[in-house]
Design an enzyme around this catalytic site. Structure first.
Site, short mmCIF file in Angstrom:
data_model
loop_
_atom_site.label_atom_id
_atom_site.label_comp_id
_atom_site.label_asym_id
_atom_site.label_seq_id
_atom_site.Cartn_x
_atom_site.Cartn_y
_atom_site.Cartn_z
N GLY A 1 0.93 -0.92 0.31
CA GLY A 1 -0.57 0.29 0.09
C GLY A 1 1.41 1.47 0.18
O GLY A 1 1.15 1.71 1.23
N SER B 1 0.80 4.14 -2.98
CA SER B 1 0.12 4.33 -4.02
C SER B 1 -1.23 5.43 -3.35
O SER B 1 -1.76 4.34 -3.01
CB SER B 1 -0.05 4.14 -5.08
OG SER B 1 1.65 3.30 -5.69
N SER C 1 -2.25 -4.43 -5.12
CA SER C 1 -2.58 -5.28 -6.07
C SER C 1 -2.59 -7.13 -5.17
O SER C 1 -2.24 -7.00 -3.73
CB SER C 1 -1.09 -6.49 -6.95
OG SER C 1 -1.22 -5.57 -7.76
N GLU D 1 13.44 -5.07 -6.13
CA GLU D 1 11.79 -5.09 -6.69
C GLU D 1 12.26 -4.81 -8.57
O GLU D 1 11.30 -5.46 -8.96
CB GLU D 1 11.34 -4.18 -5.99
CG GLU D 1 9.93 -3.86 -6.49
CD GLU D 1 9.06 -2.90 -6.63
OE1 GLU D 1 9.73 -2.06 -5.36
OE2 GLU D 1 7.75 -2.39 -7.27
C1 LIG Z 1 -0.05 -2.85 -12.72
C2 LIG Z 1 0.27 -2.52 -11.68
C3 LIG Z 1 0.32 -2.95 -10.37
C4 LIG Z 1 0.77 -1.86 -9.23
N1 LIG Z 1 0.60 -2.42 -8.35
C5 LIG Z 1 0.75 -1.39 -6.94
C6 LIG Z 1 0.76 -2.04 -5.93
O1 LIG Z 1 0.27 -3.37 -5.11
N2 LIG Z 1 0.58 -1.34 -4.62
C7 LIG Z 1 0.89 0.20 -4.86
O2 LIG Z 1 0.99 0.69 -4.17
N3 LIG Z 1 1.60 0.73 -6.33
C8 LIG Z 1 0.80 0.26 -7.37
N4 LIG Z 1 0.48 0.37 -8.52
C9 LIG Z 1 1.02 1.50 -8.60
C10 LIG Z 1 2.51 2.34 -9.19
O3 LIG Z 1 3.23 2.33 -8.50
C11 LIG Z 1 2.11 3.35 -9.85
O4 LIG Z 1 0.65 3.33 -10.85
C12 LIG Z 1 3.13 4.81 -10.71
O5 LIG Z 1 3.54 4.79 -9.20
C13 LIG Z 1 2.72 5.63 -11.47
O6 LIG Z 1 1.88 6.59 -10.49
P1 LIG Z 1 1.03 7.39 -11.20
O7 LIG Z 1 -0.08 5.80 -11.41
O8 LIG Z 1 -0.22 7.50 -10.05
O9 LIG Z 1 0.73 7.63 -11.91
P2 LIG Z 1 1.77 9.70 -12.24
O10 LIG Z 1 2.43 9.26 -10.90
O11 LIG Z 1 0.57 10.26 -11.96
O12 LIG Z 1 2.44 9.59 -13.90
C14 LIG Z 1 1.67 10.15 -14.69
C15 LIG Z 1 2.72 9.74 -15.80
O13 LIG Z 1 3.06 11.13 -15.65
C16 LIG Z 1 4.38 10.68 -16.06
N5 LIG Z 1 5.72 11.55 -14.47
C17 LIG Z 1 4.77 12.35 -13.32
N6 LIG Z 1 6.28 12.47 -13.06
C18 LIG Z 1 7.05 12.43 -13.75
C19 LIG Z 1 8.88 12.89 -13.90
N7 LIG Z 1 9.11 13.54 -12.85
N8 LIG Z 1 8.82 12.90 -14.79
C20 LIG Z 1 8.62 12.50 -15.85
N9 LIG Z 1 7.20 12.29 -15.98
C21 LIG Z 1 6.81 11.54 -15.49
C22 LIG Z 1 4.43 9.09 -15.69
O14 LIG Z 1 5.42 8.64 -16.57
C23 LIG Z 1 3.79 8.91 -16.39
O15 LIG Z 1 3.98 8.53 -17.64
C24 LIG Z 1 0.79 -0.28 -9.59
C25 LIG Z 1 0.34 -0.02 -11.10
C26 LIG Z 1 0.19 -1.15 -11.97
C27 LIG Z 1 0.63 -0.58 -13.46
#
Ligand SMILES: Cc1cc2nc3c(=O)[nH]c(=O)nc-3n(C[C@H](O)[C@H](O)[C@H](O)COP(=O)(O)OP(=O)(O)OC[C@H]3O[C@@H](n4cnc5c(N)ncnc54)[C@H](O)[C@@H]3O)c2cc1C
Length: 390
Positions: free
Chosen positions: A136, A138, A170, A255
């Site tokens: 947990g 994100s 997840s 990881e």
């Molecule tokens: C299949 C899957 C499983 C997951 N499982 C877990 C889980 O079990 N537990 C958990 O806690 N999280 C989980 N996640 C979450 C995952 O860690 C986040 O999706 C990831 O860190 C991106 O955060 P966000 O989705 O909020 O995107 P955002 O951070 O909002 O990013 C949106 C877009 O902006 C870009 N961006 C953002 N900041 C920058 C920067 N500084 N420079 C360039 N580009 C940037 C990103 O690359 C992306 O394309 C999972 C995600 C997926 C897809």
């Protein structure tokens, strides 16, 4: 200490006698288990194929908790041993999701920061394949910028009260517990990474609610997990209060560099190659298969070299980010390439239906490959800074 990896090429192969014996035994286990229980190889199995009984059988056969010391019920082996076993499980498309996060993240976290009581209570259960955990971190407004997380923990008698919301957790609908990153001290805008702590929260605790986030293909792996005045006992704090950020980031190299960043589509690739090997193929098709496999093998060598660095206690954060960036882009490319090559498999081949089904799943999961574990765009920034860019 492993013997037999004297040359630098041998070191990239991870074929020392001890590892080869382990590889043969996990292959035998997987073949026998599949023959008896009838599971089908799946792509992206580490995210989506949850099978608690398989995990218990795997643990019972001695293939979990490999890096956990024997005094905590584990097998006292190294990261390369774990690498070989996870690699074989992913190649087979085995249903490994149930134990994945506990074995990969919770166990090393507890070994590094947990209390003696937590280690004795939880690590034998992870080794046995009976303890499953979600992660947990994100939140709706805190993904790449994890320091924006607002889930908060307030001290109370004998523990902490948690309030907040996590997304993309997840497996939280099936796991026993979730490792929550929460603010235990109010935000200090000058030091955004300070004041976080980690808590191991039982998912059946009062005040925890888990709502599904369903994927576009109907699959349910993700959840939104909400905490409303959830009491978490002091015994469930992981590490030191206030050290959460350091604890979370310290494990990222493990990881990000593992075989799961390269092999999510491997059962599909291997299935395709097996099907093509049953028939004559032209030079162009052979060359495309060769290209696919050559990329896979070079990425694998890179990933093994990171595992060796981590085994030697060296820091490999940059190399790990590189493995994840290149590896997950390969996974995405492989879906497109296999889709093309599948047209060359005989229409009457018995393998066609299973390969088409795997391809459909791979297509649906493909966008997530470069997001999970930190997006590739963000990782490229990490790599550039690691090379000295200011
Ligand atoms: C299949 C899957 C499983 C997951 N499982 C877990 C889980 O079990 N537990 C958990 O806690 N999280 C989980 N996640 C979450 C995952 O860690 C986040 O999706 C990831 O860190 C991106 O955060 P966000 O989705 O909020 O995107 P955002 O951070 O909002 O990013 C949106 C877009 O902006 C870009 N961006 C953002 N900041 C920058 C920067 N500084 N420079 C360039 N580009 C940037 C990103 O690359 C992306 O394309 C999972 C995600 C997926 C897809």
């Amino acid at each position: 200490m492993l013997v037999g990896a004297e040359s630098s090429f041998a070191a990239l192969c991870a074929n020392e006698p001890e590892l080869s014996v382990l590889r043969a035994s996990i292959r035998d286990f997987v073949a026998a288990d599949r023959a008896e229980f009838g599971w089908q190889p799946a792509v992206d199995a580490w995210l989506s194929q949850w099978d608690a009984d398989f995990s218990a059988r795997l643990g019972g056969a001695g293939f979990l908790g490999l890096t956990i010391p024997t005094e905590y019920g584990g097998h006292g082996l190294g990261h390369l041993h774990r690498y070989v076993v996870t690699e074989e499980l992913l190649l087979a498309g085995a249903p490994v999701a149930a134990h994945w996060f506990a074995d990969r993240q919770v166990a090393p976290g507890l070994l590094a920061y947990g209390t003696e009581e937590q280690r004795r209570r939880i690590l034998p259960e992870i080794t046995a394949g009976r303890f499953f955990s979600a992660i947990g971190m994100s939140e709706p407004q805190a993904g790449s910028d994890l320091a924006a997380a607002t889930t908060r923990a307030v001290a109370t008698d004998g523990g902490w009260i948690l309030n907040g919301r996590k997304v993309w957790s997840s497996g939280a609908h099936l796991a026993h517990a979730i490792v929550v990153l929460a603010r235990s001290t109010p935000l200090d805008t000058e030091h955004r990474h300070a004041g976080f702590s980690q808590f191991l929260v039982p998912l059946d605790a009062d005040g925890v609610s888990v709502e599904p986030i369903v994927m576009m293909d109907g699959g349910h792996h993700f959840n939104e997990t909400t905490f409303t005045d959830v009491f978490v006992a002091d015994s469930e704090v992981i590490g030191k209060i206030g050290d959460g950020w350091h604890q979370v980031t310290a494990e990222l190299s493990f990881e990000r560099s593992g075989p799961e960043r390269i092999l999510s589509t491997a059962p599909l690739i291997l299935g395709l190659i097996r099907a093509l090997s049953q028939q004559a193929v032209d030079e162009r098709t052979a060359a495309e298969v060769g290209d696919l496999v050559a990329r896979l093998i070079s990425l694998r060598q890179l990933s093994v070299s990171v595992a060796r660095a981590l085994t030697a206690g060296e820091s490999a954060a940059n190399q790990a980010a590189l493995v994840k960036d290149l590896g997950t882009r390969f996974e995405q490319d492989s879906v497109v390439l296999v889709a093309d090559l599948l047209d060359y498999v005989d229409a009457n081949s018995a393998a066609q239906p299973a390969l088409r089904a795997m391809l459909a799943t791979a297509r649906a999961h493909s966008p997530a490959f470069t997001l999970r574990g930190g997006t590739n765009e963000v990782l490229r920034g990490v790599i550039a800074r690691g090379m000295g860019l200011r």
